[in-house]
Design an enzyme around this catalytic site. Structure first.
Site, PDB file in Angstrom:
ATOM      1  N   CYS A  10      -7.680 -25.588  17.947  1.00 37.10           N
ATOM      2  CA  CYS A  10      -7.519 -25.699  19.410  1.00 37.10           C
ATOM      3  C   CYS A  10      -7.004 -24.356  19.930  1.00 37.10           C
ATOM      4  O   CYS A  10      -5.932 -23.903  19.540  1.00 37.10           O
ATOM      5  CB  CYS A  10      -6.534 -26.816  19.730  1.00 37.10           C
ATOM      6  SG  CYS A  10      -5.785 -26.699  21.375  1.00 37.10           S
ATOM      7  N   SER A  65      -0.708 -25.339  27.563  1.00 34.98           N
ATOM      8  CA  SER A  65      -0.380 -24.001  27.081  1.00 34.98           C
ATOM      9  C   SER A  65       0.226 -23.107  28.156  1.00 34.98           C
ATOM     10  O   SER A  65       1.128 -22.321  27.883  1.00 34.98           O
ATOM     11  CB  SER A  65      -1.625 -23.338  26.484  1.00 34.98           C
ATOM     12  OG  SER A  65      -2.517 -22.918  27.480  1.00 34.98           O
TER      13      SER A  65
END
Lengths: 223, 223
Positions: A10, A65
């Site tokens: 990922c 993120s």
């Protein structure tokens, strides 16, 4: 101690791992396969996506993120990544978003579906047309990186920034999947070689997924 | 003086207009139709997307709603929107991203294509299946807002934040397009009514696109 719920291929998990390693914040890695939609995981993050960062002692849950990167930028002084004056910071955030959204949707996500998810999860053959299109658009993105690096020392300006770590995280995933043709992209290749040689990058490059084997050059600084 | 290159039914343009109005920063609005991909516009923003904010005197170009919102959060104290401790700020950014990415991709973008772009640009009929799916998923998003507002005073916590302005910007676009069924969503409806009554919101609600007429209730605070 932070627990990072993440998936090895990922790009957003990789971005957070780079940020935390650069800032010297230790984390225990917990493997999460997002497609399983594990109940406890979806309870933490209703989007059902990695990465999620948890600290049980202080009851903190950080999701996504960019919110996580901004969190460490605000709380840890080491290796500033969103720096300069406000306009420079906007440029770092613009490019970070470019990679996280445009590069991801147009290139990284379709390659992950065709070369990883279909192999690992649904056991289908990849769609060669989708693969070809994603790699063609990927090549245009590399052209854009070349262009930026023709004009700047690093992607967002004179200093290493979150934009560099974000681009490197995404590129490292599609490079693992053997989907980057580096020929004709000397500027980006040289820049990526420097990124790869950073200590924070080494653990990522040493890791291997089950079933899927990266190309020979994947973990080499000279490639 | 800032010049905002924007499109009236672009939710990201609306988000920036709300942020600037709330912070008391004046801007001259310049209409940009992103689908025309005007050369000078693509030169400014290679993504070819609104909003872009320009200040020629100081040679500043800011691109994208989140980099612009962060810019004004950093440079203008009035009406803080990404506030609280670092974990709270991460929650505000998580939800802002949820609306800008998930709500946008799953609901707002397909509705804009079917109800606006096909009518204004390509002169096709809308695809009723796409419309129906987007409205169904939109209803799930409203359920999620209801859930948040059952547990919190505002979407991201105890105080009004960028998450509220972002959600309201997106909802205002699909409400203009007559694609929100408010029945059964009392919490979100009450919250949106409060958002609509803010002075910063009034100019947006008073504006009309050519050809496309919003439903009667669109600009009413009581609806």
């Amino acid at each position: 101690m932070w627990q990072l719920l993440q998936f090895p291929l990922c790009p957003f998990s990789r971005k957070v791992r780079l940020v935390m390693a650069e800032k010297g914040v230790p984390a225990e890695l917990v493997r999460e396969n997002p497609w399983e939609r594990r109940d406890e995981f979806v309870d933490l993050n209703p989007a059902g996506e990695t990465p999620v960062l948890v600290e049980t002692e202080r009851n903190i849950v950080l999701i996504g993120s960019q919110p996580i990167a901004e969190y460490f930028e605000e709380t840890v002084e080491k290796t500033p990544m969103i720096h300069g004056d406000a306009a420079q910071r906007a440029e770092i955030r613009r490019l970070t978003e470019w990679f996280d959204e445009k590069l991801f949707r147009e290139v990284v996500e379709p390659l992950m579906v065709e070369r990883m998810r279909k192999r690992l999860v649904s056991k289908e053959s990849p769609d060669t047309r989708v693969l070809r299109d994603a790699m063609r658009v990927g090549n245009n993105h590399l052209d854009y990186l070349d262009y930026l690096l023709d004009h700047r020392r690093w992607l967002a300006g004179a200093a290493l920034s979150l934009a560099d770590f974000t681009a490197a995280a995404h590129l490292s995933v599609i490079d693992y999947l053997g989907a980057v043709d580096w020929r004709g992209h000397k500027q980006t290749k040289d820049w990526y070689s420097v990124m790869k040689s950073r200590p924070a990058f080494r653990p990522l490059l040493g890791e291997r997924m089950e079933v899927i084997v990266p190309p020979q050059h994947y973990d080499k600084v000279d490639f």
